[in-house]
Design a protein around this motif. Structure first.
Motif, short mmCIF file in Angstrom:
data_model
loop_
_atom_site.label_atom_id
_atom_site.label_comp_id
_atom_site.label_asym_id
_atom_site.label_seq_id
_atom_site.Cartn_x
_atom_site.Cartn_y
_atom_site.Cartn_z
N GLN A 295 37.67 43.98 33.61
CA GLN A 295 37.47 42.72 34.03
C GLN A 295 38.67 42.06 33.38
O GLN A 295 39.54 42.18 32.50
CB GLN A 295 36.38 41.85 33.54
CG GLN A 295 36.15 41.90 32.05
CD GLN A 295 35.01 41.18 31.26
OE1 GLN A 295 34.35 40.56 32.17
NE2 GLN A 295 34.85 41.10 29.98
N TRP A 296 39.00 40.82 33.99
CA TRP A 296 40.18 39.62 33.55
C TRP A 296 40.30 38.39 34.60
O TRP A 296 39.22 38.28 35.26
CB TRP A 296 41.27 40.57 33.49
CG TRP A 296 42.22 39.65 32.64
CD1 TRP A 296 43.45 39.19 32.97
CD2 TRP A 296 42.04 39.54 31.19
NE1 TRP A 296 44.17 38.67 31.89
CE2 TRP A 296 43.32 38.57 30.64
CE3 TRP A 296 41.28 39.79 30.18
CZ2 TRP A 296 43.53 38.21 29.57
CZ3 TRP A 296 41.23 39.42 29.02
CH2 TRP A 296 42.60 38.59 28.63
N LYS A 297 41.35 37.89 34.61
CA LYS A 297 41.62 36.91 35.65
C LYS A 297 42.80 37.11 36.22
O LYS A 297 43.82 37.35 35.62
CB LYS A 297 41.69 35.58 34.74
CG LYS A 297 40.82 34.45 35.09
CD LYS A 297 40.97 33.25 33.93
CE LYS A 297 40.12 32.12 34.39
NZ LYS A 297 40.61 30.94 33.60
N ASP A 298 42.91 37.16 37.37
CA ASP A 298 43.84 37.74 38.28
C ASP A 298 43.84 37.15 39.50
O ASP A 298 42.99 37.51 40.30
CB ASP A 298 44.13 39.14 38.08
CG ASP A 298 45.36 39.79 38.73
OD1 ASP A 298 46.24 38.99 39.34
OD2 ASP A 298 45.81 40.70 38.50
N PRO A 299 44.90 36.30 40.22
CA PRO A 299 44.88 35.95 41.60
C PRO A 299 44.91 37.04 42.54
O PRO A 299 44.34 36.89 43.71
CB PRO A 299 46.00 34.93 41.63
CG PRO A 299 46.85 35.23 40.47
CD PRO A 299 46.11 35.89 39.54
N ALA A 300 45.37 37.96 42.12
CA ALA A 300 45.45 39.52 43.16
C ALA A 300 44.00 39.67 43.51
O ALA A 300 43.80 40.33 44.61
CB ALA A 300 45.98 40.51 42.40
N ILE A 301 43.02 39.43 42.72
CA ILE A 301 41.69 39.71 43.31
C ILE A 301 41.41 39.12 44.62
O ILE A 301 40.73 39.54 45.46
CB ILE A 301 40.64 39.21 42.34
CG1 ILE A 301 39.27 40.02 42.55
CG2 ILE A 301 40.53 37.83 42.13
CD1 ILE A 301 39.21 41.66 42.14
N ILE A 302 41.83 37.72 44.87
CA ILE A 302 41.79 36.85 45.97
C ILE A 302 42.58 37.68 47.15
O ILE A 302 41.99 37.56 48.28
CB ILE A 302 42.15 35.35 45.90
CG1 ILE A 302 41.27 34.98 44.39
CG2 ILE A 302 41.78 34.77 47.05
CD1 ILE A 302 39.70 34.77 44.72
N GLU A 303 43.76 37.95 46.73
CA GLU A 303 44.69 38.70 47.69
C GLU A 303 44.04 40.17 48.30
O GLU A 303 44.05 40.34 49.57
CB GLU A 303 45.93 38.93 47.17
CG GLU A 303 46.99 37.84 46.77
CD GLU A 303 48.01 37.94 45.82
OE1 GLU A 303 48.40 39.15 45.84
OE2 GLU A 303 48.34 37.18 45.07
N LEU A 304 43.32 40.64 47.46
CA LEU A 304 42.71 41.95 47.79
C LEU A 304 41.63 41.57 48.84
O LEU A 304 41.57 42.61 49.76
CB LEU A 304 41.87 42.39 46.30
CG LEU A 304 41.78 43.93 46.32
CD1 LEU A 304 42.88 44.75 46.41
CD2 LEU A 304 40.68 44.32 45.16
N LEU A 305 41.14 40.59 48.89
CA LEU A 305 39.98 40.05 49.79
C LEU A 305 40.64 39.70 51.07
O LEU A 305 40.02 40.35 52.03
CB LEU A 305 39.20 39.11 49.21
CG LEU A 305 38.02 38.45 49.72
CD1 LEU A 305 36.82 39.61 49.86
CD2 LEU A 305 37.50 37.11 49.37
N ALA A 306 41.83 39.29 50.98
CA ALA A 306 42.30 39.02 52.36
C ALA A 306 42.99 40.06 53.12
O ALA A 306 42.96 40.29 54.33
CB ALA A 306 43.42 37.96 52.00
N LYS A 307 43.50 41.27 52.35
CA LYS A 307 43.73 42.46 53.04
C LYS A 307 42.76 43.06 53.65
O LYS A 307 41.46 43.29 53.08
CB LYS A 307 44.59 43.20 51.92
CG LYS A 307 46.04 42.94 51.41
CD LYS A 307 46.33 43.81 50.51
CE LYS A 307 47.28 43.21 49.53
NZ LYS A 307 47.64 44.20 48.27
N SER A 308 43.09 43.79 54.71
CA SER A 308 41.96 44.51 55.42
C SER A 308 41.85 46.14 54.52
O SER A 308 42.65 46.37 53.94
CB SER A 308 42.42 44.86 56.92
OG SER A 308 43.37 45.46 56.80
#
Ligand code: ZN
Length: 308
Positions: A295-308
């Protein structure tokens, strides 16, 4: 030029100053190696800094107050005398700050009534110091003495603030006012204040537990109805609503046997599952914990969602 000195104010400072000498002597009996690090004397107010590694405990503070209180009511004489520096030091006088003193010095002694003062002997004084200030002539004139606070001000330096004389009446009045205000707020007489507070604290604890249960139930229901936003490498990804305590959600989710990624609008995320850590690392997510929980805080988690 004539400078008017208010005798009332001057006397209040004298009380505090003589009390400073008594306090110093008391501290020296507890910390034999102690030295004065600084001192401020005002009207019925004194601040005394001294070298000591430890703060005084409650018992030591109470003892100092009791001892000085006894010295006050026993009415010991305070005398000021000029003598040679060598005689003063031989008599056990405290000298400060490695000061340069003249050959003739001013010595303030607080004699012990009980002792027979036949000759110079440090043992027969309650306090003996080189000092240029004015003092009361008898300890009874100090009136009252009370330690107001104690704190560490620098490495190895402790500070005591104390009050003397009528200032203590004001302290007592202020405390009484405070207690009265509290008793009014709790709507009980002062005597019933403690049982009332104990009762309220117990009730508060019960309410807290109730609230926690309600919260857990609400989150459990919320989780049960939750649908994954998408699935990535076998992990179901869940967007968690702001309104729910994210930490609590993770705590409850950990009990489910499901590989899941929970994330929040503020990029907080938690990965739960046997390959949690390797998943996080393969997607360059910042964070840490264990192999099965990351766990942590990272904007990459949102990018991960956008990627197919
Ligand atoms: Zn002094």
């Amino acid at each position: 030029m004539y400078i008017a000195v208010d005798p009332v104010q001057r006397y209040a400072k004298m009380r505090a100053h003589t009390a400073t000498h008594l306090l110093h002597a008391q501290l020296a009996s507890i910390f034999p190696q102690t030295k004065q690090a600084g001192s401020l004397v005002d009207e019925d107010y004194l601040r005394f800094d001294f070298y000591a590694d430890e703060l005084l405990n409650e018992e030591q503070i109470a003892n100092i107050e009791t001892n000085i209180g006894n010295i006050i009511v026993q009415a010991h004489p305070v005398s000021v005398e000029e003598m040679s520096y060598d005689d003063a030091i031989a008599a056990g006088a405290k000298a400060f700050f490695e000061d340069k003193y003249d050959d003739t010095v001013r010595v303030v002694r607080i004699s012990n009534n009980a002792a027979t003062l036949q000759r110079w002997n440090a043992e027969t004084y309650l306090s003996i110091e080189l000092c240029g200030w004015t003092h009361v002539t008898n300890t009874k004139d100090i009136g009252w003495f009370s330690i107001v606070s104690q704190e560490a001000v620098a490495s190895g330096v402790k500070r005591i603030i104390a009050h003397t004389g009528p200032m203590l009446i004001r302290d007592i009045q202020a405390q009484r006012e405070l207690i009265d205000t509290i008793s009014q707020k709790f709507s009980v007489p002062v005597k019933q204040l403690l049982p009332k507070i104990d009762k309220m604290l117990k009730e508060y604890k019960l309410l807290e537990e109730e609230l926690e249960k309600t919260k857990t139930a609400a989150i459990t229901t919320y989780i049960e109805e939750l649908k994954p936003s998408k699935t990535k490498d076998g992990f179901n990804m869940y967007s968690i609503d702001w309104n729910y305590d994210f930490k609590k959600v993770i705590e409850i989710y950990k009990n489910k046997s499901e590989d899941a990624i929970l994330y929040n609008q503020d990029w907080s995320y938690a990965i739960i599952g046997w390959s949690a850590k390797s998943f996080a690392q393969s997607h360059w997510l910042k964070g840490g914990w264990s192999d099965t929980f990351f766990q942590w805080k990272d904007p990459a988690i949102i990018e991960l969602l956008a990627k197919s």
